[in-house]
Design a protein around this motif. Sequence first.
Motif, PDB file in Angstrom:
ATOM      1  N   CYS A 279       3.358  -3.299   7.599  1.00 37.55           N
ATOM      2  CA  CYS A 279       1.957  -3.720   7.691  1.00 37.55           C
ATOM      3  C   CYS A 279       1.782  -5.218   7.459  1.00 37.55           C
ATOM      4  O   CYS A 279       0.814  -5.815   7.919  1.00 37.55           O
ATOM      5  N   GLY A 280       2.704  -5.802   6.679  1.00 35.71           N
ATOM      6  CA  GLY A 280       2.626  -7.245   6.468  1.00 35.71           C
ATOM      7  C   GLY A 280       1.748  -7.687   5.319  1.00 35.71           C
ATOM      8  O   GLY A 280       1.540  -8.885   5.116  1.00 35.71           O
ATOM      9  N   VAL A 281       1.208  -6.751   4.555  1.00 30.27           N
ATOM     10  CA  VAL A 281       0.363  -7.126   3.414  1.00 30.27           C
ATOM     11  C   VAL A 281       1.151  -7.985   2.427  1.00 30.27           C
ATOM     12  O   VAL A 281       0.659  -8.988   1.909  1.00 30.27           O
ATOM     13  N   CYS A 282       2.408  -7.616   2.179  1.00 33.91           N
ATOM     14  CA  CYS A 282       3.228  -8.363   1.221  1.00 33.91           C
ATOM     15  C   CYS A 282       3.377  -9.822   1.665  1.00 33.91           C
ATOM     16  O   CYS A 282       3.213 -10.749   0.848  1.00 33.91           O
TER      17      CYS A 282
ATOM     18  N   PRO B  65       0.815  -1.228   0.000  1.00 35.14           N
ATOM     19  CA  PRO B  65       0.000   0.000   0.000  1.00 35.14           C
ATOM     20  C   PRO B  65       0.842   1.268   0.000  1.00 35.14           C
ATOM     21  O   PRO B  65       0.322   2.336  -0.281  1.00 35.14           O
ATOM     22  N   ASP B  66       2.137   1.135   0.296  1.00 35.91           N
ATOM     23  CA  ASP B  66       2.974   2.328   0.326  1.00 35.91           C
ATOM     24  C   ASP B  66       3.968   2.391  -0.824  1.00 35.91           C
ATOM     25  O   ASP B  66       4.747   3.337  -0.905  1.00 35.91           O
ATOM     26  N   GLY B  67       3.952   1.410  -1.686  1.00 36.85           N
ATOM     27  CA  GLY B  67       4.842   1.435  -2.854  1.00 36.85           C
ATOM     28  C   GLY B  67       6.311   1.428  -2.498  1.00 36.85           C
ATOM     29  O   GLY B  67       7.111   2.113  -3.131  1.00 36.85           O
ATOM     30  N   VAL B  68       6.664   0.670  -1.478  1.00 32.08           N
ATOM     31  CA  VAL B  68       8.074   0.700  -1.049  1.00 32.08           C
ATOM     32  C   VAL B  68       8.937  -0.330  -1.780  1.00 32.08           C
ATOM     33  O   VAL B  68      10.166  -0.281  -1.701  1.00 32.08           O
TER      34      VAL B  68
END
Lengths: 396, 183, 103
Positions: free
Chosen positions: C84-87, C60-63
Amino acid sequence: MSVTKSTKPVGIEVSLAIAEAVKLAEAEVVAAYPITPQTHIVEHLSDLVANGELSAEYVPVESEQSALSACLGSSAAGARTFTATSSQGLMLMAEMVFIAPVLRLPIVMAVANRAISAPINIWNDHSDIMSIRDCGWIQFFAENGQEATDMTIISFRLAEDKNVMLPVILNLDGFTLSHFIEPILFPPQDKVRKYLPPYQTAHKLDITKPISMGLLGAPEVFTEIKKATDNALVASKKYVSKAFDEFGKIFGRQYKLVETYKTDDAETIIVTMGSISETATVAVDEMREAGEKVGLVHLRLWRPFPVDELRAAVRGAKHLAVVDRHFTPGFPEGPVATEIRALMYHEADRPKMSNFILGLGGRDVPRNHFKYIVEQVKGLGASGRQGHYEMVGVLE
Amino acid sequence: MIEIRFHGRGGQGAVTSAELMAQTAVGSGKYAQAFPSFGPERRGAPVTAFLRISDQPIRVREKIYNPDVVVVLDPSVMNVTKVDAGLKDSGVLIINSAHPAGALRQQYGFKWKITTIDALSIALEVLKVPITNTVMMGALSKVMGVATPDDVREPLQNRFGPALAPKNQEAFERAYANAKMEA
Amino acid sequence: MKNKVKITMEATTKVGDLPFGFTAQPGTTREFKTGDWRSARPVLDREKCIYCGFCYIYCPDGVYKDMGPKEKYYQADLDFCKGCGVCANECPKKCIQMVVEEV
C-alpha cells in the motif's frame, strides 16, 4: 422470608413473580434498562442482586441497545443471561435482537407488551413484539401470572437445551398481566435445580480455546446461514413440548403449545394470544349457557409457529374469528389472522375467516367484546366473507 | 366472587388497599386479583383500583364495571367522579366521611346501602398521616366479612415492616371495631 | 421431478456443514497470504534508517517486524505486505522506497 420459600400460593404482582423466577433459575447476568411497564421486573431483580438473594452480575446499562449488547456478550461468554424490555425499548434494542439466534446465544428476554408511539402510549397491545416478529427467537405469550412465572423457568431450560440453543422471548401483556396481583405458587428451588441444571456449553468465548463470533456472512454463505438458523427454530418445536412435559412431570402444571377450550363441537372458534384468553374463556362459558356453539383456541407458542397443532385445534369449525392486538397498516388483516388464513388456505375443509382488532393501546377487553365478535361472525351471511378487519369498538 | 372498586386520590393508598386485601385473601387460601387503573402516577389525582376475591380461580381480567362494593377513600372524589357507576342493585358503598350516611345519600342521591367511617380522623390519630388505606380496609373487612384482623397481620407486616405495621394494624382494628352497615 | 432449469449456484458451504452459530477459528489470516496482491514492495535504505518505528506503527496490516536494538530496523514480511505504501509515505527520513514488482 423469601416468597419463593412459601409452599402455598402467594399474592404477588406478576412482574415481581417473574423476577423471583429468574432468581429461582439462578441467572448469572442481568443487563436491562427500565421502561414502563417492564420496570418492576428489573427493579425487583436489582433488589434481589443487591440484597444477595440472587448471585448475579446486574449491569445497569444506559439504553436498551446496550442492554442486549451486554447480554450478547455475557451469553457468548457462557453465562445464563436475562433481560426484559417493552415498546420503545424493544425498538431501540431491535438492531441487536436479530443477532442472538444466528449466533445461537440462549438469552431469555421478557417483553411486557406495550403499544409503540405515536401517539405516546404506555399501555398494552402487541405492536411492539409484532414489529420484530421475524427476529428468529422462540416466542411465547403468557396467559396469566402462574404461567408467566413457570414459563420464565421453562424458557431458560428450553433456550439452553443442547438441541435448541436459541434465545427465547416471553411475552406478557403490559399492566393487564404485568401489574396484576395474583396467587402464584413458586416452584421449589431444589426442584428447579433438577429441572434446570447449571448452564454448561462448549459454544462460548473461552481464552483457552478461542473462537470468533459475529462474522461477515458474504453472499456465498448468507443464505445457508439463514436456512441453518431457521431449521434450528423449526426443529425446536418438539423440544418446546419436551420442556413443557418435563415441567408438568416435576411441577404438576402441564402446558401445551396450543390450548383449546370447548372446541369439540364448536361452530365458531375464537383465536387469541396472551392474557385476554382467560377472559375469553369466561365469555365462551356464558355464550355456551345461552346455547352458542362457540369455543376458544389460545396460542401459547408463537414462534416456531405450531402449524399442525393449530390446524388440528380448529378442525371442524365453520368460522374462525382471529383476534389481533396489532394491525398491519394498509393491509386488510392483522398479523395473526394473516398467518392463520395462510395456514388454512390449503386445507380441504377450511373455515370462513374473520379478523377482529381489539385492545389497542390499553383499551380494556371485556367479555362482551368476544360476544360481539361471535355475533358479527354469525351475521356475515352466506359468503362468510368479512373482506377487511373490524376494529372492535372504534368510534368513527 | 365479590368485586370491589376503590376510589381515592394518588398517594392515599387506594392501590395499596386493593393489593393488601388481595394478598390477605390469597394468604387465607382464597383466590384474589388486584390491579390499579393504570397510568401516569400523580399524587392527588383521582385513582381507581380493582379487587376480586373468590373461592374459585379467577379468569376474567376486565375492569370491574358492576362492582358489589365501592370503597371511597377520599370523599372529595365524589364531587368529580361518579363513584357509584355500575354498582349492583344489591351493592354497598363504604365511604370515608365524618358525615352520617343519610347526609351523603341526600347530597349525592345514592340509592345503595352506605357505611360511613371517619377514616381521616382515625388515620391522623393513629398513623399521624392522612393516609386512609388501612382504616378503610378495616371497614371493608368488617362490613363485607372478607378478612379479620388476624388475616391481615402478615400482609401488613410484609408491607409496612416492624416500625409501621403495628400502627397500621391498630388503624385496621379501630375501623373493624367501629364500622357498621347502615340498617 | 427432474428440474430442467439449472440455476446459478454461488454457495460455497452446505447448510449442514456450517460451524454451529457461524463461528470461526481465530488467527486464520495467518493462512491467508495477501503478499500476492502487491504491485510494489517497500525497500528500506538501512543507512538512512533511524529505527524510529513509524513504519511499524503505521502499517495497516502489521507486517513489520522489530529486528531488535542490535539490528536497529524493521523488516516487512512480504508474505503479507499488500504494497500500500503507507510506510514509505510516513517514513520521516524517506528511506523506504516502493519498488515495482516484476511480473
